[in-house]
Scaffold this active site. Structure first.
Site, PDB file in Angstrom:
ATOM      1  N   GLU A 196      -7.411  16.611 -47.621  1.00 58.88           N
ATOM      2  CA  GLU A 196      -6.842  15.690 -46.785  1.00 58.88           C
ATOM      3  C   GLU A 196      -5.642  14.889 -47.524  1.00 58.88           C
ATOM      4  OE1 GLU A 196      -7.431  15.106 -43.726  1.00 58.88           O
ATOM      5  OE2 GLU A 196      -7.031  12.892 -43.422  1.00 58.88           O
TER       6      GLU A 196
ATOM      7  N   THR B  74       4.466  16.622 -31.077  1.00 59.40           N
ATOM      8  CA  THR B  74       3.539  16.429 -32.454  1.00 59.40           C
ATOM      9  C   THR B  74       2.073  16.984 -32.389  1.00 59.40           C
ATOM     10  OG1 THR B  74       3.303  15.080 -34.131  1.00 59.40           O
ATOM     11  CG2 THR B  74       2.484  14.372 -31.910  1.00 59.40           C
TER      12      THR B  74
END
Ligand SMILES: *[C@@H]1O[C@H](CO)[C@@H](O)[C@H](O)[C@H]1NC(C)=O
Ligand SMILES: *[C@@H]1O[C@H](CO)[C@@H](O)[C@H](O)[C@H]1NC(C)=O
Ligand SMILES: *[C@@H]1O[C@H](CO)[C@@H](O)[C@H](O)[C@H]1NC(C)=O
Ligand SMILES: *[C@@H]1O[C@H](CO)[C@@H](O)[C@H](O)[C@H]1NC(C)=O
Ligand SMILES: *[C@@H]1O[C@H](CO)[C@@H](O)[C@H](O)[C@H]1NC(C)=O
Length: 507
Positions: A369, A495
């Site tokens: 992440e 997106t």
């Protein structure tokens, strides 16, 4: 069967809420022939994964936002949703959409203008574009297709009070029950700057210009030169938080990371959407991109062959990046293709292979992440890892994010190099092996632990809308909705990977 449309058609299901281009140095379109080759066996394996996850979601969680894939429960983190292109699934979703009451959210919970726009509104509008276009044959009942547009208008009308601030910069966190906000006096770069494609598309389809005006007014404060000048440390690279009362930035922190990311992404995508109306946005993208190459591109001391984009606070760099930021390679590649600029393609490929490195370096072969490459801040125990791989894991979880695979997709579409199909396949196999549960796929705690550590019982809707879509598209037969299809873009991906039909002239 096209998985594509589905997600493409990516429909919403949730009850709840209810300068002129610089001299071209990049020659003719890089499109390498009459059709980029697909790989049917791999595409079918992705469809298998998609149907597995849809089946679990439909059985245990539909029409809630999400399945909790370990416990087979459901959750409603937003008023929210998904989609797909398998005909049966498309019609399950289509039949449900007209029943949604968007005027209220479950338990009067807060609604995010940004998340609702990119997931719900974008999903419905993309579904409408596909089901009135190349995938019209998938819809059994045309009334349900019309309902996609009616429901898009309903939803946007309910959301539109968000823009009712002194500056016109919208508030993000809304309560529908009393048409109020959470009281924040600022909003963020990405949450303000990632509305304009969806709201402009809605305006163009419906003929109600107000939707576009609202989003574009908010966006206008984000375009260079911004106020105050100190919030734009380099041309086009700006801060993060913006004051709702006057549209001034309140800091100079930024980068291509979460919170900022898709503002930059949409600058070039608006140009792809409509080259005549959005030349200014393209010029802003070029400024930000050139500043990024000149000032925030960074090469880890232990692996100078790698290229990441640093964060910044003013002109001070912070050697840290994120999975979320790994869309950057794909965005440079798209821009390089549409602007015919080899320098952006080369830079996009460097970013993409460096994000690939975050995948191939870990035990699960999935990237973390958050990662860093500050040689004076290496977490204890990761010294050897940093020496070998050029980064360390700062937050080692994996939330079923798409950005790395998204960049592989653009790399393949722009170069035709089949190595990117292999990279996407490797990522898919790793995700399938590590995160799969009996009913779907789950976020995990540690990409560098055997088996990925623990499964955290969370499956974001972007697993369907993005991860599996990009995994599929890169292996599927070349199609009119693909990026750089025969040298130009007839569709532009939001997106959240919901494609919209471009207005043109096509680039
Ligand atoms: C156009 O959209 C705005 C914003 O939601 C709305 O207030 C207005 O009623 C709409 N106009 C028409 C003619 O539908
Ligand atoms: C609006 O409703 C929400 C949810 O019930 C509540 O938390 C909030 O305080 C209310 N705001 C105002 C201004 O009444
Ligand atoms: C926003 O601007 C107003 C008006 O200039 C000012 O009073 C307020 O303090 C600013 N808020 C923030 C968070 O900077
Ligand atoms: C690296 O870490 C040190 C120690 O935390 C910090 O002072 C410095 O600003 C960081 N530098 C970069 C470029 O991230
Ligand atoms: C995905 O996982 C399932 C279940 O373990 C397995 O049957 C399938 O072969 C896997 N697909 C690939 C491509 O590895």
């Amino acid at each position: 069967m096209k998985i594509v449309i589905a997600s493409v058609a990516c429909l919403v299901t949730q009850s709840t809420l209810a300068a002129p281009v610089e001299q071209a140095t990049y020659g003719p379109p890089s499109y390498p022939g009459p059709g980029l080759p697909g790989n049917k066996q791999r595409a079918d394996a992705v469809i298998e994964a998609f149907r597995h996850a849809w089946g679990g979601y439909y059985k245990y969680a539909f029409p809630a936002d999400e399945l909790t894939p370990v416990t087979n429960g459901k959750s409603n983190p937003r008023y929210a949703s998904l989609a797909h292109m398998q005909k049966d699934i498309v019609n399950q979703i289509l039949a449900y959409i007209p029943k949604i009451d968007y005027s209220k959210s479950i338990n009067n919970e807060q609604v995010s203008l940004f998340e609702t726009t990119i997931r719900y509104l974008g999903g419905m509008l993309s579904g409408y574009d596909f089901l009135t276009g190349p995938l019209a044959h998938l819809a059994k009942d045309k009334k349900n297709v019309d309902a996609l547009l009616t429901q898009s208008k309903n939803l946007a009308n309910y959301l539109s009070f968000a823009f009712d601030t002194p500056s016109g910069v919208p508030s993000n966190n809304l309560y529908f029950n009393n048409r109020s906000t959470d009281g924040s006096t600022t909003n963020g770069l990405a949450t303000i700057g990632t509305l304009v494609l969806e709201w402009t598309r809605l305006a163009d389809i419906t003929g109600n210009k107000t939707y576009a005006d609202l989003a574009q007014k908010g966006e206008s404060y984000l375009l260079s030169p911004v106020k105050p000048a100190s919030s734009e440390p380099w041309p086009g690279l700006v801060g993060t938080n913006v004051n709702l009362s006057n549209g001034h930035f309140t800091d100079a922190f930024g980068g291509w990371v979460g919170g900022d990311d898709s503002f930059y992404e949409y600058l070039i995508k608006m140009y792809v959407y409509d080259t005549r109306r959005f030349g200014r946005y393209k010029d802003e993208w070029i400024k930000a991109a050139d500043s990024s190459i000149a000032h925030i591109a960074s090469h880890p001391s232990s692996r100078p062959d790698l290229t990441y984009l640093a964060e910044y606070d003013g002109r001070r760099l912070i050697y840290e990046s994120q999975h979320l930021a790994c869309f950057d390679g794909g965005n440079f590649l798209l821009a390089g293709q549409v602007l015919r600029q080899k320098k952006y393609i080369d830079f996009g490929l460097a970013l993409t292979s460096s994000c690939h490195n975050t995948y191939t370096s870990t035990k699960t072969r999935i990237g973390p992440e958050v990662f860093g490459w500050n040689a004076s801040a290496i977490p204890r125990g990761q010294e050897q890892f940093y020496k070998k791989n050029g980064f360390y894991n700062s937050v080692a979880s994996y939330d079923l994010r798409p950005e790395v695979i998204e960049s592989y997709y653009y790399a393949y579409r722009v170069t035709g190099d089949r190595k990117y199909q292999d990279w996407a396949w490797d990522a898919f196999v790793a995700i399938n092996a590590t995160t799969r549960t009996a009913s779907g796929f789950s976020a995990i705690t540690d990409v560098n632990a055997p088996g990925g550590g623990k499964k955290t019982d969370n499956q974001e809707s972007f697993l369907f809308a993005e991860v599996l879509k990009y995994c599929y598209l890169i292996q599927a037969e070349d199609s009119v909705w693909d990026a750089n299809y025969k040298g130009s873009n007839q569709w532009v991906y939001s997106t959240e990977a919901h494609p919209f039909k471009v207005v043109g002239p096509r680039v």
